[in-house]
Design a protein around this motif. Structure first.
Motif, short mmCIF file in Angstrom:
data_model
loop_
_atom_site.label_atom_id
_atom_site.label_comp_id
_atom_site.label_asym_id
_atom_site.label_seq_id
_atom_site.Cartn_x
_atom_site.Cartn_y
_atom_site.Cartn_z
N GLY A 106 0.84 -1.19 0.00
CA GLY A 106 0.00 0.00 0.00
C GLY A 106 0.88 1.24 0.00
O GLY A 106 2.10 1.16 0.18
N GLN A 107 0.25 2.38 -0.20
CA GLN A 107 0.99 3.64 -0.22
C GLN A 107 0.12 4.72 0.41
O GLN A 107 -0.96 5.04 -0.10
N HIS A 108 0.60 5.29 1.52
CA HIS A 108 -0.19 6.23 2.33
C HIS A 108 -0.08 7.65 1.76
O HIS A 108 0.35 8.59 2.43
N THR A 110 3.24 13.44 -2.05
CA THR A 110 2.93 13.56 -0.63
C THR A 110 3.98 12.86 0.22
O THR A 110 4.45 13.41 1.24
N LEU A 111 4.38 11.68 -0.17
CA LEU A 111 5.37 10.94 0.62
C LEU A 111 6.74 11.60 0.56
O LEU A 111 7.51 11.52 1.52
N ALA A 112 7.04 12.27 -0.56
CA ALA A 112 8.30 13.01 -0.63
C ALA A 112 8.27 14.20 0.32
O ALA A 112 9.29 14.53 0.95
N ALA A 113 7.10 14.83 0.45
CA ALA A 113 6.98 15.99 1.34
C ALA A 113 6.86 15.59 2.81
O ALA A 113 7.30 16.31 3.69
N ARG A 114 6.26 14.42 3.06
CA ARG A 114 6.03 13.97 4.43
C ARG A 114 6.48 12.51 4.59
O ARG A 114 5.65 11.61 4.73
N GLY A 148 7.51 11.06 7.00
CA GLY A 148 7.10 10.53 8.29
C GLY A 148 5.76 9.81 8.26
O GLY A 148 5.38 9.17 9.26
N LEU A 149 5.02 9.90 7.14
CA LEU A 149 3.79 9.13 7.05
C LEU A 149 4.06 7.63 7.15
O LEU A 149 3.21 6.87 7.58
N GLY A 150 5.23 7.21 6.73
CA GLY A 150 5.67 5.84 6.97
C GLY A 150 5.02 4.82 6.07
O GLY A 150 4.18 5.11 5.22
N GLU A 151 5.44 3.59 6.27
CA GLU A 151 4.92 2.47 5.50
C GLU A 151 3.58 2.02 6.05
O GLU A 151 3.27 2.20 7.21
N VAL A 152 2.82 1.38 5.18
CA VAL A 152 1.55 0.76 5.57
C VAL A 152 1.45 -0.59 4.87
O VAL A 152 2.21 -0.89 3.96
N MET A 153 0.52 -1.39 5.33
CA MET A 153 0.26 -2.65 4.64
C MET A 153 -1.23 -2.91 4.56
O MET A 153 -2.03 -2.31 5.30
N GLY A 154 -1.60 -3.79 3.66
CA GLY A 154 -2.92 -4.39 3.65
C GLY A 154 -2.77 -5.85 4.05
O GLY A 154 -1.65 -6.36 4.18
N VAL A 155 -3.88 -6.53 4.25
CA VAL A 155 -3.85 -7.93 4.66
C VAL A 155 -4.97 -8.69 3.95
O VAL A 155 -6.12 -8.20 3.90
N VAL A 156 -4.63 -9.86 3.43
CA VAL A 156 -5.63 -10.78 2.89
C VAL A 156 -5.81 -11.90 3.91
O VAL A 156 -4.83 -12.49 4.37
N ILE A 157 -7.06 -12.18 4.25
CA ILE A 157 -7.37 -13.23 5.22
C ILE A 157 -8.09 -14.37 4.50
O ILE A 157 -9.16 -14.16 3.91
N GLY A 158 -7.48 -15.54 4.53
CA GLY A 158 -8.06 -16.71 3.88
C GLY A 158 -8.30 -17.82 4.90
O GLY A 158 -7.39 -18.17 5.67
N ARG A 159 -9.51 -18.38 4.89
CA ARG A 159 -9.87 -19.44 5.84
C ARG A 159 -10.73 -20.46 5.10
O ARG A 159 -11.68 -20.08 4.41
N LEU A 187 -1.32 18.99 1.09
CA LEU A 187 -0.97 17.71 0.50
C LEU A 187 -2.16 17.09 -0.22
O LEU A 187 -3.31 17.44 0.02
N ASP A 188 -1.87 16.14 -1.10
CA ASP A 188 -2.91 15.37 -1.74
C ASP A 188 -3.54 14.41 -0.72
O ASP A 188 -2.96 14.14 0.33
N PRO A 189 -4.72 13.85 -1.03
CA PRO A 189 -5.33 12.88 -0.12
C PRO A 189 -4.39 11.71 0.17
O PRO A 189 -3.63 11.26 -0.71
N ILE A 190 -4.46 11.21 1.39
CA ILE A 190 -3.60 10.09 1.80
C ILE A 190 -4.39 8.78 1.95
O ILE A 190 -3.83 7.77 2.36
N LEU A 191 -5.67 8.83 1.60
CA LEU A 191 -6.53 7.65 1.60
C LEU A 191 -7.40 7.66 0.35
O LEU A 191 -7.55 8.68 -0.31
N MET A 192 -8.00 6.53 0.06
CA MET A 192 -8.99 6.48 -1.00
C MET A 192 -10.23 7.28 -0.61
O MET A 192 -10.43 7.62 0.55
#
Length: 257
Positions: free
Chosen positions: A127-129, A134-138, A140-151, A193-198
């Motif tokens: 993912g990309q926050h 935006t990430l070049a300017a900030r 500190g927003l840091g890394e993020v992840m998504g998760v797929v859950i399979g059962r 900054l531009d939006p950081i979420l969808m």
């Protein structure tokens, strides 16, 4: 499967028991503090903007906790204080693992890329926050992840996390073909900054990537810097004729999937 939208990005996913395994309660991105318990991102109002709609006792006994990243609206002081020390915690990298270990948690695993708990596979996605600019300017927003859950015997769930719509999201959809996609659609904006979420329009784009999937829109109306409302998402989905596959739960609402 039951999905409860708690507040903001905090979601409780409950899987029924299997022949070999008991039921599983998965708590995602716990922000459990009281209304106004932390500073706002814009410096005017305090977050969260709304009360916790679910009794704490319903949330503090999960079987596993997923922390997509440790920004305070996804992992707060209340969660660190209230959750059991021995609950399995799944995180994105060694830095977040150390934060949880320092808080006294004993079972913290970095998803690299997958981990199995009670017959359920948790797989990290990218993912990309925010935009590249935006990430070049900030940074500190840091890394993020998504998760797929399979059962086994359940629909596959993809939690996209705090990300804009990027190639990493498209790759996750095409690779894992999830049946249910949880999207953070508050379109949060920091000054200059531009939006950081969808946002609402991204729900339409993700539907085009996975037209058979059920989309669950969360992360709205709880933080001072989120600009998209539930009504906006519902109206946008209706305008594109996809209301039947776009669910926009209220805080505290449980969906039967």
């Amino acid at each position: 499967m039951r999905i409860t939208q708690v507040r903001n990005a905090t979601v409780l996913i409950e899987f029924a028991g299997l022949m070999e395994f008991a039921g599983l309660r998965v708590l995602v991105d716990p922000m459990l503090g009281a209304k106004g318990s932390q500073p706002g991102f814009l410096g005017v109002r305090r977050n969260p903007l709304v009360d916790l709609p679910v009794p704490l006792d319903d949330l503090v006994h999960p079987d596993v906790v997923v922390v997509t990243h440790t920004h305070p609206d996804h992992w707060d002081a209340a969660a660190a204080a209230l959750l059991p020390r021995d609950v399995p915690m799944l995180v994105q990298h060694a830095g977040d693992r150390q934060i949880l270990l320092d808080a006294g948690f004993e079972d913290v695993t970095v998803l690299n890329p997958s981990h199995i708990v009670s017959g359920t596979t948790f797989t990290r996605t990218g993912g990309q926050h925010g935009s590249d600019e935006t990430l070049a300017a900030r940074p500190g927003l840091g890394e993020v992840m998504g998760v797929v859950i399979g059962r086994p015997g359940e629909r596959t769930v993809y939690i996209a996390g705090d990300t804009v719509l990027t190639g990493a999201v498209e790759d996750a959809v095409s690779t894992h073909r999830p049946d249910v996609i949880v999207l953070n659609t508050g379109e949060a904006v920091l000054p200059g900054l531009d939006p950081i979420l969808m946002g609402a329009d991204d729900v339409v784009s993700v539907n085009a990537l996975a037209p058979a999937a059920t989309l669950v829109a969360v992360h709205m109306e709880a933080l001072d810097h989120c600009t998209v409302t539930r009504a906006h998402v519902r109206e946008t989905a209706a305008a594109h004729g996809i209301s039947g596959v776009v669910l926009v739960p209220e805080d505290g609402e449980t969906l039967e999937v």
